[in-house]
Write an enzyme that holds these catalytic residues in place. Sequence first.
Site, PDB file in Angstrom:
ATOM      1  CG  LEU A  26      -2.245  -0.181   1.661  1.00 21.06           C
ATOM      2  CD1 LEU A  26      -2.313  -0.116   2.553  1.00 21.06           C
ATOM      3  CD2 LEU A  26      -3.217   0.051   0.234  1.00 21.06           C
ATOM      4  CG  ASP A  27       0.919   3.413  -3.701  1.00 25.46           C
ATOM      5  OD1 ASP A  27       1.938   2.946  -3.468  1.00 25.46           O
ATOM      6  OD2 ASP A  27      -0.063   3.942  -4.686  1.00 25.46           O
TER       7      ASP A  27
END
Length: 325
Positions: free
Chosen positions: A48-49
């Site tokens: 996940l960024d």
Amino acid sequence: MGRRGKKKGRPISGWLVLDKPVGMGSTEAVSKIKWLFQADKAGHAGTLDPLASGMLPIALGEATKTVPYVQDGAKIYRFTVAWGEERSTDDLEGPATKSSEQRPSETDVRALLPKYTGVIMQTPPQFSAIKIAGERAYDLAREGETVDIPAREVEIGRLEIIEHGADHTIFEIECGKGTYVRSLARDMGRDLGCFGHISELRRVEVDPFTAEDFVTLAELEAARFGKPGDEPAESVEADDAVDVPVDFSAIDALLVDTSAALDCLPQVAISDDAATKIRLGNPVIIRGRDAPVEAEEACATARGKLVAIGAIEQGMFKPKRVFAG
């Protein structure tokens, strides 16, 4: 005097379904969880960024062997596309590269959804972990290079409008492995002639886990230290050792069993004797009226505890990956 070796972590196993906050990277999150549990091994299933929040499944110990099964699971995201600007990173992090005064109507956006549903070809963002000639695309992009990233096939099972505003639209998407929501925002903006980028992104599910499995950092800290923020003042490096006895029962109770990641596979119940043979790498005959005769992959359990993943050929279970008892 010989050098003191670094202490090994605990052989704790299971899945921690973290509700990752905005601003924390996936690698940082894994290190934090590994330290909180003092685990010997940890890894995550699906990056996940930092600007994204939500579900980051983190495997501890023996559960790291089941990461591929969670990575392959369907994912559900809720995200907001801000219309009017395209950005270098396709989200809020990068500068605007294109802009438009035009804004789409809800009818315009809705008419576009079928194009982005089903099996589609998608080009990953310039700022992505895709490898180009052995280097990460985001490293090349940070150096100012524009790289040619080939489009690839991804599958989108569902794409719905949750809310439409004057300058943004909120969507929910159910998609398969490898789908970039940032690319979706970029491509829809280009098709609509108004440009677009992700302004908010939250992952709400990663099969087989659901929102009921979510655990926050505050809950973890409370379980580990008594209340949030009470961790010791020393650095929270993943491999720091604890020299005094610690009660891990409260934080360990927040883990999901390792076998949950394998719900997608046929389940075979075996005896304790068969489990011993399998853990030594030996095949065993599968007994029982309902036992499968053939299966490319299945998991064997003894008394409800995961023993191995393997193949079933002609009624015989042949272990491929064995789990500690």
